[in-house]
Design an enzyme around this catalytic site. Structure first.
Site, mmCIF file in Angstrom:
data_model
loop_
_atom_site.group_PDB
_atom_site.id
_atom_site.type_symbol
_atom_site.label_atom_id
_atom_site.label_comp_id
_atom_site.label_asym_id
_atom_site.label_seq_id
_atom_site.Cartn_x
_atom_site.Cartn_y
_atom_site.Cartn_z
ATOM 1 N N CYS A 115 14.975 0.805 3.867
ATOM 2 C CA CYS A 115 14.582 -0.462 3.525
ATOM 3 C C CYS A 115 15.842 -1.501 3.099
ATOM 4 C CB CYS A 115 13.739 -0.374 2.086
ATOM 5 S SG CYS A 115 12.299 0.650 2.363
ATOM 6 N N HIS A 255 13.701 -6.011 -2.861
ATOM 7 C CA HIS A 255 12.896 -5.269 -1.926
ATOM 8 C C HIS A 255 11.568 -4.829 -2.778
ATOM 9 C CE1 HIS A 255 11.288 -2.202 0.552
ATOM 10 N NE2 HIS A 255 11.571 -1.155 -0.056
ATOM 11 N N ASN A 285 4.682 -2.313 0.900
ATOM 12 C CA ASN A 285 5.999 -2.186 1.087
ATOM 13 C C ASN A 285 6.221 -2.380 2.675
ATOM 14 O OD1 ASN A 285 8.372 -1.128 1.702
ATOM 15 N ND2 ASN A 285 8.352 0.471 0.189
HETATM 16 N N1 ACO Z 1 -4.368 7.647 -6.168
HETATM 17 C C1 ACO Z 1 -4.616 8.233 -7.030
HETATM 18 N N2 ACO Z 1 -3.761 9.020 -7.708
HETATM 19 C C2 ACO Z 1 -2.603 9.197 -7.125
HETATM 20 C C3 ACO Z 1 -2.343 8.768 -5.821
HETATM 21 C C4 ACO Z 1 -3.084 7.715 -5.390
HETATM 22 N N3 ACO Z 1 -2.810 6.993 -4.284
HETATM 23 N N4 ACO Z 1 -1.076 9.123 -5.477
HETATM 24 C C5 ACO Z 1 -0.673 9.719 -6.218
HETATM 25 N N5 ACO Z 1 -1.498 10.023 -7.330
HETATM 26 C C6 ACO Z 1 -1.633 11.139 -8.557
HETATM 27 C C7 ACO Z 1 -0.625 12.238 -8.236
HETATM 28 O O1 ACO Z 1 -1.258 13.241 -7.345
HETATM 29 C C8 ACO Z 1 -0.433 12.606 -9.803
HETATM 30 O O2 ACO Z 1 -1.426 13.433 -10.223
HETATM 31 P P1 ACO Z 1 -1.165 14.734 -11.029
HETATM 32 O O3 ACO Z 1 -0.556 14.205 -12.346
HETATM 33 O O4 ACO Z 1 -2.521 15.619 -11.142
HETATM 34 O O5 ACO Z 1 -0.374 15.517 -10.276
HETATM 35 C C9 ACO Z 1 -0.500 11.365 -10.552
HETATM 36 O O6 ACO Z 1 -1.038 10.561 -9.587
HETATM 37 C C10 ACO Z 1 0.839 10.649 -10.867
HETATM 38 O O7 ACO Z 1 1.739 10.686 -9.574
HETATM 39 P P2 ACO Z 1 3.019 10.164 -9.696
HETATM 40 O O8 ACO Z 1 3.758 10.409 -8.283
HETATM 41 O O9 ACO Z 1 3.947 10.623 -10.891
HETATM 42 O O10 ACO Z 1 2.956 8.575 -9.571
HETATM 43 P P3 ACO Z 1 3.707 7.477 -9.926
HETATM 44 O O11 ACO Z 1 3.051 6.774 -11.031
HETATM 45 O O12 ACO Z 1 5.286 7.990 -9.921
HETATM 46 O O13 ACO Z 1 3.662 6.412 -8.533
HETATM 47 C C11 ACO Z 1 4.556 6.048 -6.455
HETATM 48 C C12 ACO Z 1 3.816 6.959 -7.222
HETATM 49 C C13 ACO Z 1 3.703 4.761 -6.350
HETATM 50 C C14 ACO Z 1 4.910 6.599 -5.003
HETATM 51 C C15 ACO Z 1 5.967 5.779 -7.025
HETATM 52 O O14 ACO Z 1 6.381 7.030 -7.517
HETATM 53 C C16 ACO Z 1 6.661 5.083 -6.721
HETATM 54 O O15 ACO Z 1 6.620 4.097 -6.152
HETATM 55 N N6 ACO Z 1 8.052 5.439 -5.965
HETATM 56 C C17 ACO Z 1 8.997 4.692 -5.241
HETATM 57 C C18 ACO Z 1 8.596 4.810 -3.809
HETATM 58 C C19 ACO Z 1 9.720 3.894 -2.935
HETATM 59 O O16 ACO Z 1 9.929 2.843 -3.424
HETATM 60 N N7 ACO Z 1 9.869 4.107 -1.813
HETATM 61 C C20 ACO Z 1 10.548 3.418 -1.078
HETATM 62 C C21 ACO Z 1 11.106 3.889 -0.024
HETATM 63 S S1 ACO Z 1 9.969 3.176 1.346
HETATM 64 C C22 ACO Z 1 10.936 3.388 2.963
HETATM 65 O O17 ACO Z 1 12.049 3.515 2.791
HETATM 66 C C23 ACO Z 1 9.885 3.478 3.998
#
Ligand code: ACO
Length: 334
Positions: A115, A255, A285
């Site tokens: 990214c 980003h 994204n």
């Molecule tokens: N819908 C509903 N629930 C979900 C979903 C979904 N799509 N995805 C995860 N959950 C659940 C999880 O299973 C978890 O449930 P649990 O508590 O029962 O285990 C709960 O929601 C919380 O999960 P978290 O992973 O803690 O959710 P978070 O608020 O951290 O959001 C996310 C996840 C959106 C992926 C976030 O962590 C994020 O944005 N991380 C950074 C990602 C990023 O920027 N990547 C960049 C690189 S991209 C590249 O290079 C191609």
């Protein structure tokens, strides 16, 4: 080194017409529109039709950027493509785009800093121009992320979309252009975000139970924590190098990975919301294409005025991050 300033002469983008909305995703995995909006800020993504090569998005974005710069493809000396999902390892996407736009005088290569790719490419292009080796460099950030997304994995499939963004860089008058830049890499954290290619470890297989091994896997919360810190620290550092503070800038173009990451960094930097360019509600994204697409939108909507001071800042796989401080001055070709 010539004492010249390098800036953006033209911008372009391509978003494929088909949309994948949160409501569509509700039918594919156990998720909800409410969860996706609250946790990411995203509402829809553009998806390229199956069977169409991804680089064709870059061809359209490139043509628009070259036209916007008032140049022709024959003027381009170098094409750098940033991508996480090339159609082929060879030929490079840059060569495919070079062929299709008829940039017969251009050298061409692909670059992968995930990214952060666009930020890396701008810094690389700047060196070629500053040394006088090349006059005009085209950067195309071409991301067909739907091709490496596992639509059975709700942790990742809600995040990514397809797009291409392009800019032409060249000499601009000294008061405009790139003033400072900083690039970082943290290979020791790379295991937090992987996309296997020609080698797939047992661990990488286990992380992809659906069997789609060439797909994005990430430790979302590790990447999230890294992202807020990386965006904040890179912005602070590049502004410090320029003798500026976050309050001096007119716009930050980050980003577009998650609105909570963007808002978290903006809050730490004490930058007002109206100075933050956010497009992810409409694009998801789009990896390295995030910044050039956002720049193109801001430019065409008249949100950027010559003389505005900007920061472009990104983080991503590698892990990598980087930031550029520059003064907007389009249509100011030297
Ligand atoms: N819908 C509903 N629930 C979900 C979903 C979904 N799509 N995805 C995860 N959950 C659940 C999880 O299973 C978890 O449930 P649990 O508590 O029962 O285990 C709960 O929601 C919380 O999960 P978290 O992973 O803690 O959710 P978070 O608020 O951290 O959001 C996310 C996840 C959106 C992926 C976030 O962590 C994020 O944005 N991380 C950074 C990602 C990023 O920027 N990547 C960049 C690189 S991209 C590249 O290079 C191609």
């Amino acid at each position: 080194m010539h004492d010249l300033s390098v800036g953006i002469l033209g911008t372009g983008m391509f978003l494929p017409p088909d949309l994948l909305t949160n409501h569509d995703l509700e039918k594919m995995v156990d998720t909800s529109d409410e969860w996706i909006v609250r946790r990411t800020g995203m509402k829809q993504r553009h998806i390229l039709k199956e069977g169409i090569p991804s680089y064709t998005m870059g061809v359209e974005a490139a043509k628009l950027a070259i036209e916007d710069a008032g140049l022709t493809p024959m003027d381009i000396d170098l094409i750098i493509v940033t991508t996480e999902a090339p159609d082929f390892l060879s030929p490079s996407m840059a060569c495919l785009i070079q062929r299709d736009i008829g940039a017969k005088n251009a050298a061409a290569f692909d670059m992968n800093a995930a990214c952060t790719g666009f930020v890396y490419a701008v810094v690389a292009a700047k060196q070629f121009i500053k040394t006088g080796y090349y006059r005009y460099v085209l950067i195309v950030s071409n991301e067909g992320l739907s091709r490496i997304t596992d639509y059975k994995n709700r942790n990742t499939c809600i995040l990514f979309g397809d797009a291409a963004g392009a800019v032409v860089l060249g000499e601009v008058p000294g008061e405009y252009g790139i003033k400072e830049s900083i690039l970082y890499s943290y290979g020791d954290l790379g295991h937090n975000l992987t996309i296997p290619c020609c080698y797939i470890s047992e661990e990488d297989k286990e992380r992809r139970p659906s069997g789609m091994y060439r797909s994005v896997w990430q430790d979302g919360s590790e990447v999230f924590t890294f992202a807020v810190r990386a965006m904040t620290d890179s912005t602070k550092k590049v502004l410090e190098m320029a003798g500026k503070t976050p309050q001096d800038i007119d716009m930050i173009i980050p980003h577009q990975a998650n609105i909570r990451i963007i808002n978290g960094a903006a809050k730490r930097l004490k930058i007002d919301d109206d100075k933050v360019m956010a497009i992810l509600d409409k694009t998801g994204n789009i990896s390295s294409a995030s910044i050039p697409v956002a720049v193109d939108i801001a430019s065409r909507e008249g949100r950027l005025k010559n003389g505005d001071s900007l920061v472009m800042v990104a983080f991503g796989g590698g892990l990598t991050c980087g930031a550029i401080y520059f003064i907007w001055g389009k249509n100011q070709r030297h």
